[in-house]
Write a protein that holds these residues in place. Structure first.
Motif, short mmCIF file in Angstrom:
data_model
loop_
_atom_site.label_atom_id
_atom_site.label_comp_id
_atom_site.label_asym_id
_atom_site.label_seq_id
_atom_site.Cartn_x
_atom_site.Cartn_y
_atom_site.Cartn_z
N UNK A 324 0.83 -1.20 0.00
CA UNK A 324 0.00 0.00 0.00
C UNK A 324 0.86 1.26 0.00
N UNK A 325 1.92 1.27 0.79
CA UNK A 325 2.82 2.42 0.80
C UNK A 325 3.51 2.59 -0.55
N UNK A 330 4.26 5.44 -5.52
CA UNK A 330 4.35 5.35 -6.98
C UNK A 330 3.34 6.25 -7.67
N UNK A 331 2.11 6.29 -7.13
CA UNK A 331 1.09 7.17 -7.72
C UNK A 331 1.49 8.63 -7.60
N UNK A 332 1.99 9.02 -6.44
CA UNK A 332 2.43 10.40 -6.24
C UNK A 332 3.54 10.75 -7.23
N UNK A 382 9.77 1.36 -7.35
CA UNK A 382 9.96 1.51 -8.79
C UNK A 382 8.87 0.77 -9.57
N UNK A 383 8.54 -0.43 -9.13
CA UNK A 383 7.55 -1.21 -9.86
C UNK A 383 6.16 -0.61 -9.72
N UNK A 384 5.85 -0.03 -8.55
CA UNK A 384 4.56 0.62 -8.39
C UNK A 384 4.44 1.82 -9.31
N UNK A 385 5.50 2.62 -9.39
CA UNK A 385 5.48 3.78 -10.29
C UNK A 385 5.34 3.33 -11.74
N UNK A 386 6.04 2.25 -12.10
CA UNK A 386 5.95 1.75 -13.47
C UNK A 386 4.53 1.28 -13.78
N UNK A 387 3.87 0.63 -12.81
CA UNK A 387 2.51 0.16 -13.04
C UNK A 387 1.56 1.33 -13.27
N UNK A 388 1.63 2.35 -12.41
CA UNK A 388 0.74 3.50 -12.57
C UNK A 388 1.00 4.22 -13.90
N UNK A 412 -2.40 -5.81 -6.25
CA UNK A 412 -1.75 -6.48 -5.14
C UNK A 412 -0.27 -6.61 -5.37
N UNK A 413 0.42 -7.25 -4.43
CA UNK A 413 1.86 -7.40 -4.53
C UNK A 413 2.25 -8.14 -5.80
N UNK A 414 1.47 -9.16 -6.18
CA UNK A 414 1.80 -9.93 -7.38
C UNK A 414 1.60 -9.09 -8.64
N UNK A 415 0.69 -8.11 -8.60
CA UNK A 415 0.47 -7.25 -9.76
C UNK A 415 1.64 -6.31 -10.00
N UNK A 416 2.37 -5.96 -8.95
CA UNK A 416 3.54 -5.12 -9.13
C UNK A 416 4.63 -5.86 -9.90
N UNK A 417 4.66 -7.18 -9.75
CA UNK A 417 5.64 -7.98 -10.49
C UNK A 417 5.17 -8.28 -11.92
#
Length: 457
Positions: A324-325, A330-332, A382-388, A412-417
């Motif tokens: 979540x953090x 990543x969104x920010x 990094x992966x969260x930012x890339x997903x957004x 979820x965590x698996x979606x970041x991968x």
């Protein structure tokens, strides 16, 4: 777990081993007599006097607690505030010109953010905070973060006593509870004192620590951060203002987010298990007469009998909180880059500087790891930012921000991968997550467990 979390002592300072000379405030309970109270060796004698004053008050009040008085709680937050303020020292008032500059920067950032996100502005006021202001304005939230673990530790001592001893231990248990509250309070105060000199904004570590809608920037930390950077101060201020304003858009207009975020920390604390063997041995051999000897008290607090044991529930809470953090951060990053990228050429460089600051385990991350037992992994950021970013390109700003409507819609965590499947679901209008959540709510109370969403999909 990356670090021994808040409230636990192993007789050694894990930060000293981990960071060495990087952390001049670290001390060891084994070699430093003040370490038993969570105090470093450079702690002033005036601060030590506060501790002994508290000890005197503790002994004088133990009797009243036993006869119906009200206990002070698992953490002595008044002591924490005093220790933090003492470690911060004198702080000059923030000039009116700086306060105006912060207000102007937040206003400009809000205007630019309007074109980068579907979420409306979430700030009602912009202020400059001194380190002392940060402590005063965030302490209430730290109470919620620290109380669950401290309460658990406070109860295991009493539960470990033999039954025949419990009936005779009323005043003793009250004193032990207050001693624990002092130890936690002094440790928390030191941590907050260090953190208050390093955080750049009220949301710098990704948690909604301050009052809702108040955008706060710390000018002293901004100056330290800007030292050596090539960007003009005005650009750095606007960049930080945009990050602060973007966080407040999320926290202000995603009604479940703050409770989910803080609830994950609470779930982590509740999932902690204590190794009772050391406590039982200490309780069996404990001599109440030793409480008259300050050296014995220091030894008691420094024996490190409260050793944490990882549990499956705790690992789930850690994963949920970390994910979540990372999604918030990543969104920010994506939104701020979209809002400022063409207007402030140094945005990308500043974002990278902040990313490296976290990747190297800066003071904020170290302190948060000590208090909560969690370190954010830079890979997840990094992966969260890339997903957004990929979701924005594929589905647009409105569809991206609509994901925040419900926790069960979040990746979820698996979606970041593996973000491709998640993006396909959003493009295809898959709302099964929220449909299932609504169905559970319609089934009746207890059907939908709290704390789902990120990390549980």
């Amino acid at each position: 777990m990356p670090d021994v979390p808040f409230g636990f002592s192993s007789g050694e300072d894990p930060e000293h081993e981990k960071h060495g000379k990087k952390d001049p405030d670290s001390g060891s309970g084994a070699s430093d007599p003040l370490g038993a109270f969570g105090l470093s060796g450079d702690f002033g004698m005036g601060d030590l006097g506060q501790i002994f004053t508290q000890l005197g008050q503790m002994f004088s009040s133990a009797g009243s607690v036993a006869t119906g008085g009200k206990a002070s709680g698992p953490v002595n937050y008044e002591l924490a505030r005093r220790v933090a303020s003492s470690s911060i020292g004198f702080v000059a008032p923030i000039p009116a010109s700086m306060t105006k500059a912060i207000a102007d920067a937040v206003h400009l950032a809000e205007t630019w953010l309007d074109g980068a996100t579907a979420l409306p502005a979430g700030t009602s006021k912009a202020v400059g905070w001194s380190p002392t202001d940060w402590v005063d304005n965030t302490l209430q939230t730290w109470k919620r973060l620290c109380d669950p673990m401290a309460e658990q530790i406070a109860t295991v001592w009493a539960s470990s006593l033999p039954d025949e001893a419990k009936s005779m231990a009323g005043p003793l248990l009250a004193m032990m509870s207050q001693m624990g509250g002092m130890a936690f309070g002094s440790q928390l105060g030191q941590a907050l004192g260090r953190l208050s000199r390093e955080v750049l904004t009220s949301t710098d570590i990704g948690l909604p620590l301050g009052p809702k809608g108040i955008a706060a920037i710390l000018p002293d930390a901004l100056e330290s951060f800007a030292a050596g950077l090539e960007q003009p101060r005005s650009e750095i201020l606007t960049f930080l203002a945009a990050r602060e304003a973007a966080h407040h858009r999320l926290f202000g207009h995603v009604p479940w987010l703050s409770s989910q975020l803080l609830g994950a920390v609470e779930a982590y604390a509740r999932g902690m298990k204590i190794d009772m063997s050391g406590i039982e041995e200490l309780a069996r051999d404990f001599n109440p007469a030793s409480l008259s000897d300050p050296a014995a008290i220091e030894s008691l607090l420094g024996q490190g009998v409260f050793e944490p044991k990882a549990t499956p529930e705790q690992q789930q809470a850690l994963e949920r909180l970390e994910t979540l953090l990372a999604l918030i951060e990543g969104w920010v990053q994506v939104v701020v880059t979209a809002a400022l990228g063409d207007r402030i050429p140094g945005t990308a460089a500043l974002s990278e500087t902040l990313r490296r600051r976290r990747a190297s385990g800066g003071p904020a991350e170290q302190t948060f790891a000590t208090l909560v037992g969690l370190e954010l992994r830079p890979r997840k950021l990094r992966e969260a930012a890339a997903l957004w970013e990929r979701l924005t390109e594929a589905a647009g700003v409105d569809a991206r921000d609509a994901v925040w409507q419900h926790p069960d819609l979040l990746p979820g965590a698996e979606d970041l991968d593996e973000p491709a499947g998640f993006i396909d679901r959003i493009i295809g209008g898959d709302t099964s997550g929220i449909d299932e959540a609504i169905a559970k709510l319609e089934e009746g109370p207890g059907a939908d467990e709290p704390g789902g969403g990120a990390g549980d999909n």
